[in-house]
Design a protein around this motif. Structure first.
Motif, PDB file in Angstrom:
ATOM      1  N   ALA A  62     -16.149  17.179  -7.292  1.00 21.14           N
ATOM      2  CA  ALA A  62     -17.120  18.038  -7.969  1.00 21.14           C
ATOM      3  C   ALA A  62     -16.416  18.795  -9.088  1.00 21.14           C
ATOM      4  O   ALA A  62     -15.529  19.609  -8.817  1.00 21.14           O
ATOM      5  CB  ALA A  62     -17.741  19.011  -6.984  1.00 21.14           C
ATOM      6  N   ASN A  63     -16.812  18.519 -10.320  1.00 14.49           N
ATOM      7  CA  ASN A  63     -16.182  19.198 -11.450  1.00 14.49           C
ATOM      8  C   ASN A  63     -16.562  20.671 -11.524  1.00 14.49           C
ATOM      9  O   ASN A  63     -15.799  21.486 -12.016  1.00 14.49           O
ATOM     10  CB  ASN A  63     -16.583  18.517 -12.766  1.00 14.49           C
ATOM     11  CG  ASN A  63     -15.978  17.146 -12.891  1.00 14.49           C
ATOM     12  OD1 ASN A  63     -14.963  16.859 -12.301  1.00 14.49           O
ATOM     13  ND2 ASN A  63     -16.620  16.294 -13.667  1.00 14.49           N
ATOM     14  N   VAL A  64     -17.763  20.993 -11.047  1.00 16.56           N
ATOM     15  CA  VAL A  64     -18.262  22.356 -11.157  1.00 16.56           C
ATOM     16  C   VAL A  64     -18.725  22.834  -9.787  1.00 16.56           C
ATOM     17  O   VAL A  64     -19.366  22.106  -9.050  1.00 16.56           O
ATOM     18  CB  VAL A  64     -19.443  22.426 -12.156  1.00 16.56           C
ATOM     19  CG1 VAL A  64     -20.007  23.825 -12.234  1.00 16.56           C
ATOM     20  CG2 VAL A  64     -19.014  21.949 -13.529  1.00 16.56           C
ATOM     21  N   GLU A  65     -18.364  24.076  -9.468  1.00 17.51           N
ATOM     22  CA  GLU A  65     -18.850  24.728  -8.258  1.00 17.51           C
ATOM     23  C   GLU A  65     -19.657  25.939  -8.679  1.00 17.51           C
ATOM     24  O   GLU A  65     -19.456  26.493  -9.757  1.00 17.51           O
ATOM     25  CB  GLU A  65     -17.677  25.187  -7.388  1.00 17.51           C
ATOM     26  CG  GLU A  65     -16.854  24.049  -6.823  1.00 17.51           C
ATOM     27  CD  GLU A  65     -15.655  24.537  -6.032  1.00 17.51           C
ATOM     28  OE1 GLU A  65     -15.389  25.758  -6.030  1.00 17.51           O
ATOM     29  OE2 GLU A  65     -14.995  23.703  -5.418  1.00 17.51           O
ATOM     30  N   PHE A  66     -20.568  26.371  -7.824  1.00 17.13           N
ATOM     31  CA  PHE A  66     -21.366  27.544  -8.129  1.00 17.13           C
ATOM     32  C   PHE A  66     -21.021  28.643  -7.155  1.00 17.13           C
ATOM     33  O   PHE A  66     -20.901  28.417  -5.964  1.00 17.13           O
ATOM     34  CB  PHE A  66     -22.867  27.222  -8.051  1.00 17.13           C
ATOM     35  CG  PHE A  66     -23.327  26.340  -9.161  1.00 17.13           C
ATOM     36  CD1 PHE A  66     -23.812  26.884 -10.324  1.00 17.13           C
ATOM     37  CD2 PHE A  66     -23.236  24.971  -9.044  1.00 17.13           C
ATOM     38  CE1 PHE A  66     -24.228  26.081 -11.361  1.00 17.13           C
ATOM     39  CE2 PHE A  66     -23.655  24.150 -10.071  1.00 17.13           C
ATOM     40  CZ  PHE A  66     -24.151  24.709 -11.237  1.00 17.13           C
ATOM     41  N   GLY A  67     -20.836  29.828  -7.683  1.00 15.45           N
ATOM     42  CA  GLY A  67     -20.535  30.949  -6.822  1.00 15.45           C
ATOM     43  C   GLY A  67     -20.236  32.192  -7.626  1.00 15.45           C
ATOM     44  O   GLY A  67     -20.072  32.147  -8.841  1.00 15.45           O
TER      45      GLY A  67
END
Length: 85
Positions: A62-67
């Motif tokens: 996953a290139n991008v994580e949300f948080g």
């Protein structure tokens, strides 16, 4: 049922309406083009959690994580949230 016009919305409600319309447009575009990404998407675009943002990690799965970015301390068994951004 009473017909309520856009003029009856306050500024936050009108903004939420615009955000919902944009999210719907993006989802429809992804469905129509059978894709999982949107080009030129704003870097910070959340509906009910504006403090949650995409964080580029560069991982293979996953290139991008949300948080939310946070700084937390634990002293003598007590946890303190120092910063939330």
């Amino acid at each position: 049922m009473q017909n309520i016009g856009l003029l009856s919305l306050d500024k936050p409600q009108y903004r939420e309406l615009l955000v919902i319309q944009e999210l719907t447009r993006q989802q429809q575009n992804m469905c129509d083009h059978k894709t999982h990404q949107i080009s030129n998407r704003p870097s910070h675009f959340q509906y009910h959690q504006p403090y949650v943002c995409p964080i580029v990690r560069g991982k293979t799965d996953a290139n991008v994580e949300f948080g939310a970015k946070s700084s937390v301390s634990m002293i003598n068994g007590y946890t303190t949230l120092n910063k939330l951004s």
